[in-house]
Design a protein around this motif. Structure first.
Motif, PDB file in Angstrom:
ATOM      1  N   THR A 135     -73.088  18.588-113.511  1.00 48.90           N
ATOM      2  CA  THR A 135     -72.376  17.605-112.687  1.00 48.90           C
ATOM      3  C   THR A 135     -70.882  17.591-113.016  1.00 48.90           C
ATOM      4  OG1 THR A 135     -72.953  15.871-114.294  1.00 48.90           O
ATOM      5  CG2 THR A 135     -74.385  16.120-112.373  1.00 48.90           C
ATOM      6  N   GLY A 136     -70.511  18.114-114.173  1.00 50.96           N
ATOM      7  CA  GLY A 136     -69.097  18.209-114.521  1.00 50.96           C
ATOM      8  C   GLY A 136     -68.319  19.091-113.563  1.00 50.96           C
ATOM      9  N   LEU A 137     -69.013  20.004-112.891  1.00 48.67           N
ATOM     10  CA  LEU A 137     -68.349  20.886-111.931  1.00 48.67           C
ATOM     11  C   LEU A 137     -67.830  20.142-110.714  1.00 48.67           C
ATOM     12  CD1 LEU A 137     -70.778  23.956-112.015  1.00 48.67           C
ATOM     13  CD2 LEU A 137     -68.478  23.801-113.017  1.00 48.67           C
ATOM     14  N   ALA A 146     -81.189  18.130-111.338  1.00 50.90           N
ATOM     15  CA  ALA A 146     -82.498  18.781-111.319  1.00 50.90           C
ATOM     16  C   ALA A 146     -82.440  20.161-111.973  1.00 50.90           C
ATOM     17  CB  ALA A 146     -82.999  18.910-109.883  1.00 50.90           C
ATOM     18  N   VAL A 147     -81.275  20.806-111.893  1.00 51.63           N
ATOM     19  CA  VAL A 147     -81.101  22.133-112.486  1.00 51.63           C
ATOM     20  C   VAL A 147     -80.711  22.010-113.960  1.00 51.63           C
ATOM     21  CG1 VAL A 147     -79.809  24.301-112.390  1.00 51.63           C
ATOM     22  CG2 VAL A 147     -80.429  23.110-110.273  1.00 51.63           C
ATOM     23  N   VAL A 193     -74.311  15.012-104.759  1.00 57.23           N
ATOM     24  CA  VAL A 193     -74.192  16.246-105.536  1.00 57.23           C
ATOM     25  C   VAL A 193     -74.967  16.148-106.848  1.00 57.23           C
ATOM     26  CG1 VAL A 193     -72.570  17.755-106.754  1.00 57.23           C
ATOM     27  CG2 VAL A 193     -71.951  16.784-104.525  1.00 57.23           C
ATOM     28  N   ALA A 194     -74.948  14.946-107.443  1.00 54.32           N
ATOM     29  CA  ALA A 194     -75.551  14.773-108.764  1.00 54.32           C
ATOM     30  C   ALA A 194     -77.057  15.027-108.767  1.00 54.32           C
ATOM     31  CB  ALA A 194     -75.255  13.371-109.285  1.00 54.32           C
ATOM     32  N   VAL A 195     -77.739  14.641-107.707  1.00 54.97           N
ATOM     33  CA  VAL A 195     -79.202  14.774-107.683  1.00 54.97           C
ATOM     34  C   VAL A 195     -79.654  16.229-107.829  1.00 54.97           C
ATOM     35  CG1 VAL A 195     -81.284  14.445-106.295  1.00 54.97           C
ATOM     36  CG2 VAL A 195     -79.548  12.638-106.400  1.00 54.97           C
TER      37      VAL A 195
END
Length: 210
Positions: free
Chosen positions: A58-60, A52-53, A46-48
């Motif tokens: 990533t906290g979501l 990128a955005v 998910v982090a990648v």
């Protein structure tokens, strides 16, 4: 004097832990440890794209790490349940082999504390949807602060604005994933009758907002 003593005894008994409470809390914590481990494995996937955005997004994803805290309290409804379940779950993740190392223990503790403080603020008497969402958000808030400002925080290098954005996203994730899903899960479990021995046995018929 007798009436006062009786009331004090009842109040103490209501919040004292029974053996069955400890056993269920341990089961929730063990299951939570497995969830933690699996959630951690998916974190990289998910982090990648999120990085990128906008990296703080990533906290979501963080809410999954807070489920045991809210679920444990909603089911057991005794002081310390959120802190116990979350901390033991983090210990379980460490034993299974966490990519984050021993830092998960402190993370589990602070996330459990964040949820615990919300339930304590309502004197351990309110377990409706709004309180559950607030407890999840509290766990997320503490998670975001831990990740952003303590020396071992993985996003310690973020700019201040990005850190606060990450904290907000963690709180939102905690509210929705840990708070909302745990509340639904508790109602579902209550419907099956498995919570008949616990204070949450009537959770399925409790008002949503009061």
């Amino acid at each position: 004097m007798t009436d006062i003593s009786a009331k004090q005894t009842l109040a103490t008994g209501k919040y004292s832990w029974r053996v069955v409470d400890i056993v269920l809390a341990a089961l929730i914590a063990v299951a939570g440890g497995v969830i933690f481990w699996a959630w951690s494995q998916g974190a990289n996937l998910v982090a990648v794209p999120l990085n990128a955005v906008y990296p703080p997004l990533t906290g979501l994803y963080a809410g999954g790490w807070m489920i045991p805290a809210v679920l444990g309290m909603l089911v057991i409804r005794k002081p310390g349940a959120a802190l116990f379940c979350e901390t033991v779950a983090a210990t379980g993740e460490l034993i299974m082999g966490s990519q984050y190392g021993a830092s998960v223990l402190f993370s589990g503790f602070v996330q459990g504390l964040g949820a615990e403080l919300v339930f304590a603020a309502f004197l351990y008497k309110r377990f409706n949807l709004p309180v559950s969402l607030l407890a999840g958000a509290g766990a997320g808030l503490f998670c975001g602060l831990n990740d952003s400002f303590l020396p071992w925080g993985w996003n310690i290098a973020y700019e201040t604005g990005d850190k606060f954005a990450y904290i907000v996203f963690c709180a939102v994730s905690g509210a929705v994933i840990a708070g909302g899903l745990s509340w639904l899960a508790t109602r579902g479990l209550a419907k099956t009758g498995v919570l008949a021995s616990f204070a949450s046995r009537k959770a399925a018929s409790e008002p949503v907002f009061s």
